[in-house]
Enzyme design. Structure first.
Site, PDB file in Angstrom:
ATOM      1  CB  SER A  25      -3.980  -6.661   4.436  1.00  0.00           C
ATOM      2  OG  SER A  25      -3.573  -5.579   4.178  1.00  0.00           O
ATOM      3  CG  HIS A  81      -2.100  -1.189   1.241  1.00  0.00           C
ATOM      4  ND1 HIS A  81      -2.014  -1.891   2.403  1.00  0.00           N
ATOM      5  CD2 HIS A  81      -2.913  -1.350   0.428  1.00  0.00           C
ATOM      6  CE1 HIS A  81      -3.092  -2.623   2.317  1.00  0.00           C
ATOM      7  NE2 HIS A  81      -3.730  -2.451   0.968  1.00  0.00           N
ATOM      8  NE  ARG A  96      -2.263  -7.883  -4.780  1.00  0.00           N
ATOM      9  CZ  ARG A  96      -3.025  -8.031  -3.791  1.00  0.00           C
ATOM     10  NH1 ARG A  96      -2.988  -8.037  -2.467  1.00  0.00           N
ATOM     11  NH2 ARG A  96      -4.483  -8.390  -4.189  1.00  0.00           N
ATOM     12  CE  LYS A 133     -12.763  -7.402   3.391  1.00  0.00           C
ATOM     13  NZ  LYS A 133     -11.874  -6.482   2.761  1.00  0.00           N
TER      14      LYS A 133
HETATM   15  O1  PNS Z   1      -8.311  -3.147   0.046  1.00  0.00           O
HETATM   16  P1  PNS Z   1      -9.612  -3.923  -0.624  1.00  0.00           P
HETATM   17  O2  PNS Z   1     -10.555  -4.666   0.364  1.00  0.00           O
HETATM   18  O3  PNS Z   1      -9.073  -4.634  -1.723  1.00  0.00           O
HETATM   19  O4  PNS Z   1     -10.463  -2.623  -1.374  1.00  0.00           O
HETATM   20  C1  PNS Z   1     -11.626  -3.080  -2.141  1.00  0.00           C
HETATM   21  C2  PNS Z   1     -12.306  -1.455  -2.336  1.00  0.00           C
HETATM   22  C3  PNS Z   1     -12.471  -0.949  -0.928  1.00  0.00           C
HETATM   23  C4  PNS Z   1     -11.282  -0.700  -3.277  1.00  0.00           C
HETATM   24  C5  PNS Z   1     -13.545  -1.962  -3.084  1.00  0.00           C
HETATM   25  O5  PNS Z   1     -14.233  -3.097  -2.632  1.00  0.00           O
HETATM   26  C6  PNS Z   1     -14.350  -0.898  -3.137  1.00  0.00           C
HETATM   27  O6  PNS Z   1     -14.439  -0.116  -4.035  1.00  0.00           O
HETATM   28  N1  PNS Z   1     -15.706  -0.975  -2.390  1.00  0.00           N
HETATM   29  C7  PNS Z   1     -16.745   0.086  -2.322  1.00  0.00           C
HETATM   30  C8  PNS Z   1     -18.083  -0.279  -2.441  1.00  0.00           C
HETATM   31  C9  PNS Z   1     -18.153  -0.192  -4.183  1.00  0.00           C
HETATM   32  O7  PNS Z   1     -17.889   1.002  -4.822  1.00  0.00           O
HETATM   33  N2  PNS Z   1     -18.321  -1.088  -4.789  1.00  0.00           N
HETATM   34  C10 PNS Z   1     -18.505  -1.420  -6.158  1.00  0.00           C
HETATM   35  C11 PNS Z   1     -17.189  -1.497  -7.127  1.00  0.00           C
HETATM   36  S1  PNS Z   1     -17.409  -1.402  -8.705  1.00  0.00           S
END
Ligand code: PNS
Length: 162
Positions: free
Chosen positions: A131, A18, A94, A42
């Site tokens: 993570s 990150h 990644r 979560k």
């Molecule tokens: O660190 P992560 O958990 O991989 O991050 C994922 C994240 C938070 C970027 C993704 O889940 C997200 O954007 N969530 C918000 C809800 C949302 O907008 N969902 C539709 C995505 S197209």
């Protein structure tokens, strides 16, 4: 006009991967907003939103970037962007395995709100890092020092010891 992007994530906790993406985005843009997903329930979540933000703050203070701010969000990421007139998301990639889902989300976010996603290839040093894997290894007593910032490492060791 200043160029601003959101770097979103759960950051549970922040890792060196990150930090790599945030600091490289910050070096190319006027401002980066780290958007921390508020989702304490979560599955697999280890740290509260406030704890995750605290660890990011401590890390960024050490890294010394001054054009990054941290905010929490819930709901759709595009709504967070829209409310702040931000039209760009930066995501780290990644490996090819990340690509399919990331592409799908990028296309959805573009379709929903015209928000564009720029992908940064993660440094090969951290391409295997996540993570969840760090938490799993630390949970079994493995050495994860060097994979995450000092503050996050200390917090993780404390949490797995509880
Ligand atoms: O660190 P992560 O958990 O991989 O991050 C994922 C994240 C938070 C970027 C993704 O889940 C997200 O954007 N969530 C918000 C809800 C949302 O907008 N969902 C539709 C995505 S197209």
């Amino acid at each position: 006009m200043s160029v601003v992007a959101v770097v979103p994530g759960s950051f549970d906790p922040i890792t060196n991967g990150h930090v790599d993406v945030i600091s490289r985005a910050a070096s190319q843009l006027d401002e980066v907003v780290v958007a921390v997903l508020e989702n304490p329930s979560k599955q697999g979540g280890m740290f509260s939103t406030a704890e995750r933000i605290g660890l990011i703050e401590a890390t960024l203070a050490d890294v010394g970037v001054d054009n990054v701010r941290i905010e929490r969000f819930h709901g759709l990421l595009v709504d967070f962007c829209r409310e702040r007139d931000i039209t760009m998301i930066v995501k780290g990639l990644r490996a090819v395995s990340d690509f399919e889902y990331e592409l799908q989300m990028a296309q959805m976010n573009q379709q929903l709100a015209g928000v564009e996603t720029l992908f940064l290839p993660t440094s090969p040093d951290w391409s295997y890092l996540s993570s969840s894997l760090v938490k799993e290894v630390a949970g079994y007593g493995g050495d994860v020092s060097g994979l995450l910032p000092d503050a996050a490492h200390a917090a993780l060791l404390e949490r797995v010891a509880e």
